[in-house]
Scaffold this motif. Structure first.
Motif, mmCIF file in Angstrom:
data_model
loop_
_atom_site.group_PDB
_atom_site.id
_atom_site.type_symbol
_atom_site.label_atom_id
_atom_site.label_comp_id
_atom_site.label_asym_id
_atom_site.label_seq_id
_atom_site.Cartn_x
_atom_site.Cartn_y
_atom_site.Cartn_z
ATOM 1 N N THR A 115 0.863 -1.174 0.000
ATOM 2 C CA THR A 115 0.000 0.000 0.000
ATOM 3 C C THR A 115 0.905 1.231 0.000
ATOM 4 O O THR A 115 1.898 1.274 0.728
ATOM 5 C CB THR A 115 -0.936 0.032 1.220
ATOM 6 O OG1 THR A 115 -0.168 -0.037 2.432
ATOM 7 C CG2 THR A 115 -1.901 -1.134 1.165
ATOM 8 N N ASN A 117 0.108 4.614 0.611
ATOM 9 C CA ASN A 117 -0.184 5.437 1.789
ATOM 10 C C ASN A 117 0.062 6.938 1.601
ATOM 11 O O ASN A 117 -0.020 7.698 2.580
ATOM 12 C CB ASN A 117 0.621 4.957 3.018
ATOM 13 C CG ASN A 117 0.457 3.488 3.290
ATOM 14 O OD1 ASN A 117 -0.592 2.915 3.024
ATOM 15 N ND2 ASN A 117 1.506 2.851 3.797
ATOM 16 N N MET A 154 -5.757 0.244 4.452
ATOM 17 C CA MET A 154 -4.787 1.057 3.716
ATOM 18 C C MET A 154 -4.991 0.954 2.207
ATOM 19 O O MET A 154 -4.873 1.944 1.477
ATOM 20 C CB MET A 154 -3.363 0.648 4.097
ATOM 21 C CG MET A 154 -2.960 1.036 5.511
ATOM 22 S SD MET A 154 -1.250 0.600 5.886
ATOM 23 C CE MET A 154 -0.989 1.537 7.407
ATOM 24 N N TYR A 156 -7.807 0.350 0.761
ATOM 25 C CA TYR A 156 -9.034 1.096 0.471
ATOM 26 C C TYR A 156 -8.748 2.596 0.400
ATOM 27 O O TYR A 156 -9.283 3.308 -0.462
ATOM 28 C CB TYR A 156 -10.067 0.801 1.554
ATOM 29 C CG TYR A 156 -11.391 1.517 1.380
ATOM 30 C CD1 TYR A 156 -12.313 1.098 0.424
ATOM 31 C CD2 TYR A 156 -11.715 2.617 2.185
ATOM 32 C CE1 TYR A 156 -13.526 1.750 0.268
ATOM 33 C CE2 TYR A 156 -12.925 3.273 2.033
ATOM 34 C CZ TYR A 156 -13.823 2.837 1.078
ATOM 35 O OH TYR A 156 -15.019 3.490 0.920
ATOM 36 N N GLU A 157 -7.883 3.087 1.292
ATOM 37 C CA GLU A 157 -7.541 4.509 1.282
ATOM 38 C C GLU A 157 -6.773 4.879 0.011
ATOM 39 O O GLU A 157 -6.983 5.956 -0.562
ATOM 40 C CB GLU A 157 -6.737 4.871 2.527
ATOM 41 C CG GLU A 157 -7.562 4.923 3.795
ATOM 42 C CD GLU A 157 -8.698 5.935 3.690
ATOM 43 O OE1 GLU A 157 -8.423 7.140 3.518
ATOM 44 O OE2 GLU A 157 -9.873 5.515 3.773
ATOM 45 N N ASP A 158 -5.882 4.002 -0.449
ATOM 46 C CA ASP A 158 -5.209 4.251 -1.736
ATOM 47 C C ASP A 158 -6.250 4.399 -2.846
ATOM 48 O O ASP A 158 -6.145 5.277 -3.711
ATOM 49 C CB ASP A 158 -4.253 3.100 -2.072
ATOM 50 C CG ASP A 158 -2.916 3.216 -1.357
ATOM 51 O OD1 ASP A 158 -2.679 4.243 -0.691
ATOM 52 O OD2 ASP A 158 -2.109 2.275 -1.470
ATOM 53 N N ARG A 160 -9.443 5.265 -2.510
ATOM 54 C CA ARG A 160 -10.175 6.523 -2.320
ATOM 55 C C ARG A 160 -9.376 7.713 -2.836
ATOM 56 O O ARG A 160 -9.930 8.642 -3.431
ATOM 57 C CB ARG A 160 -10.498 6.753 -0.836
ATOM 58 C CG ARG A 160 -11.637 5.923 -0.278
ATOM 59 C CD ARG A 160 -11.994 6.370 1.127
ATOM 60 N NE ARG A 160 -12.713 7.645 1.129
ATOM 61 C CZ ARG A 160 -12.187 8.816 1.473
ATOM 62 N NH1 ARG A 160 -10.920 8.895 1.828
ATOM 63 N NH2 ARG A 160 -12.916 9.910 1.459
ATOM 64 N N HIS A 161 -8.076 7.705 -2.592
ATOM 65 C CA HIS A 161 -7.252 8.837 -3.008
ATOM 66 C C HIS A 161 -7.153 8.920 -4.529
ATOM 67 O O HIS A 161 -7.059 10.020 -5.091
ATOM 68 C CB HIS A 161 -5.866 8.738 -2.368
ATOM 69 C CG HIS A 161 -5.887 8.995 -0.898
ATOM 70 N ND1 HIS A 161 -5.037 8.360 -0.009
ATOM 71 C CD2 HIS A 161 -6.678 9.815 -0.144
ATOM 72 C CE1 HIS A 161 -5.291 8.792 1.216
ATOM 73 N NE2 HIS A 161 -6.279 9.664 1.157
ATOM 74 N N ARG A 185 -16.156 9.110 4.570
ATOM 75 C CA ARG A 185 -14.898 8.465 4.952
ATOM 76 C C ARG A 185 -15.188 7.206 5.773
ATOM 77 O O ARG A 185 -16.197 7.114 6.460
ATOM 78 C CB ARG A 185 -14.045 9.412 5.804
ATOM 79 C CG ARG A 185 -13.447 10.588 5.069
ATOM 80 C CD ARG A 185 -12.650 11.426 6.050
ATOM 81 N NE ARG A 185 -12.000 12.540 5.397
ATOM 82 C CZ ARG A 185 -10.795 12.480 4.837
ATOM 83 N NH1 ARG A 185 -10.129 11.345 4.853
ATOM 84 N NH2 ARG A 185 -10.269 13.543 4.263
ATOM 85 N N SER A 186 -14.245 6.274 5.720
ATOM 86 C CA SER A 186 -14.355 5.097 6.568
ATOM 87 C C SER A 186 -14.132 5.501 8.023
ATOM 88 O O SER A 186 -13.550 6.554 8.316
ATOM 89 C CB SER A 186 -13.299 4.058 6.166
ATOM 90 O OG SER A 186 -11.993 4.557 6.408
ATOM 91 N N SER A 189 -10.520 6.117 8.981
ATOM 92 C CA SER A 189 -10.037 7.364 8.403
ATOM 93 C C SER A 189 -10.515 8.557 9.216
ATOM 94 O O SER A 189 -9.764 9.507 9.462
ATOM 95 C CB SER A 189 -10.512 7.488 6.948
ATOM 96 O OG SER A 189 -10.088 8.713 6.389
ATOM 97 N N TRP A 192 -8.475 8.748 12.336
ATOM 98 C CA TRP A 192 -7.136 9.254 12.032
ATOM 99 C C TRP A 192 -7.148 10.773 11.869
ATOM 100 O O TRP A 192 -6.296 11.482 12.414
ATOM 101 C CB TRP A 192 -6.603 8.586 10.773
ATOM 102 C CG TRP A 192 -5.443 9.313 10.129
ATOM 103 C CD1 TRP A 192 -5.463 10.036 8.980
ATOM 104 C CD2 TRP A 192 -4.096 9.375 10.616
ATOM 105 N NE1 TRP A 192 -4.216 10.550 8.710
ATOM 106 C CE2 TRP A 192 -3.365 10.160 9.694
ATOM 107 C CE3 TRP A 192 -3.445 8.853 11.727
ATOM 108 C CZ2 TRP A 192 -2.006 10.442 9.861
ATOM 109 C CZ3 TRP A 192 -2.092 9.131 11.902
ATOM 110 C CH2 TRP A 192 -1.388 9.908 10.977
#
Length: 352
Positions: A115, A117, A154, A156-158, A160-161, A185-186, A189, A192
């Motif tokens: 990931t 990040n 992580m 999933y965040e990649d 989303r970005h 957002r999750s 997230s 964070w």
């Protein structure tokens, strides 16, 4: 190890210096070298942690198209292949093919257990001359041997970005599902952003005096309004744009582009004397016109390349747009910063 010949410094912060050059005997093959030992002694332990993360990630993505390939490591840092391309905030990709390729790249990273990040930054995404997607800067990347909850979050965040980049540069390609994902957002997230992100900002911006991106935004935030107001008071000034550039020895300078007619350069310089809190633009360039988007917004991305003397990258962008070139070319010709690098002790020793 084959000697590395540095040609330019692309980036420097408290964790490393990133150089562009080539290996001895291969001048036509561009190589990137991250010099960890160019960091201050007090940040070097953390700098090596980041470098080792990057090395591990680059080893894991070996052979994946669209990722840098590790060449060498040594006591000073690492060397990797150069990726030809323009960052998204300059390339502004709008084609479906580009994002299809970007999603392909994310799938391959996931299969490799990596990931990234740090894909919220458009400068970590590149569009190659062929229109393909690439990612760079794996200092914050994670290698996951198990596909547990942390890995899934992580990854999933990649994802989303990447959707956020699409929303910025190709909103017409967004699907209803993509819009719903970005709208909420999750839970990890949100936690964070409410807790860890604040601690992260305190450490990087407060203790290390370093911000995301190029790590140089603080001075612009602290002095920008004062400088802009002083310049706008000069008769004949229509608009002002501020950007940053690396100083030859350390820190960053403030570069002011002032849109005005006639020669008022002396008045512009005088306007910077005795400003509040010691604010001052290090360089002030008068221009006939500032480059703008179709909506009238100033193209700070192009002005930043002028300020940092990144003329080859800038030329590759404006040569595709004659109207833009007509505005930017005189700015390039009149630029006031002619260096984008400093000679480090390591380079001096290598070249001696």
């Amino acid at each position: 190890m084959t000697d590395f010949i540095a040609k330019a410094v692309l980036k420097r912060d408290v964790f490393s210096e990133t150089q562009k050059g080539y290996l001895a005997g291969e001048p036509d093959k561009v190589v990137i070298r991250r010099v960890v030992t160019a960091s201050p002694i007090w940040t070097r332990p953390l700098a090596w942690i980041l470098a080792r993360r990057e090395i591990a990630a680059l080893r894991a993505v070996k052979g994946i198209e669209g990722t840098p390939q590790l060449i060498n490591t040594d006591k000073d840092g690492l060397e990797r292949t150069w990726t030809e391309g323009a960052p998204l905030h300059l390339a502004r990709p709008s084609s479906r093919e580009f994002y299809k390729d970007a999603f392909r790249l994310l799938r391959q990273l996931r299969r490799a257990g990596i990931t990234h990040n740090d894909l919220a930054k458009p400068q970590n995404w590149l569009m190659t001359p062929e229109g393909r997607a690439s990612v760079i800067d794996f200092q914050l990347a994670s290698r996951h041997r198990r596909r547990g909850a942390l890995y899934r979050f992580m990854a999933y965040e990649d994802f989303r970005h990447l959707l956020k980049q699409m929303r910025s540069f190709a909103p017409d390609l967004m699907t209803p599902t993509g819009k719903r994902i970005l709208a909420r957002r999750s839970l990890p997230s949100r936690i964070w952003m409410a807790t860890g992100k604040k601690v992260y900002n305190l450490i990087t911006r407060g203790i290390f005096n370093w911000s995301d991106g190029e790590g140089t935004g603080d001075r612009l935030q602290h002095e920008g309004e004062i400088i802009t107001a002083a310049l706008q008071k000069v008769p004949g000034v229509r608009d002002v744009a501020l950007t940053l550039y690396p100083l030859p020895r350390k820190g960053v300078g403030l570069y002011a582009f002032v849109e005005a007619d006639g020669d008022i350069s002396a008045q512009l310089r005088a306007s910077q004397d005795n400003l509040e809190n010691g604010a001052r633009a290090d360089l002030v360039q008068q221009v006939a016109a500032l480059p703008r988007t179709a909506e009238g917004e100033v193209r700070h991305d192009l002005l930043s390349l002028v300020a940092m003397n990144q003329i080859p990258d800038l030329t590759a962008i404006i040569e595709r747009d004659p109207a833009l070139a007509a505005i930017v070319s005189p700015i390039i010709a009149g630029r006031l910063n002619f260096t984008d690098r400093r000679i480090s002790r390591l380079e001096t020793a290598t070249n001696a």
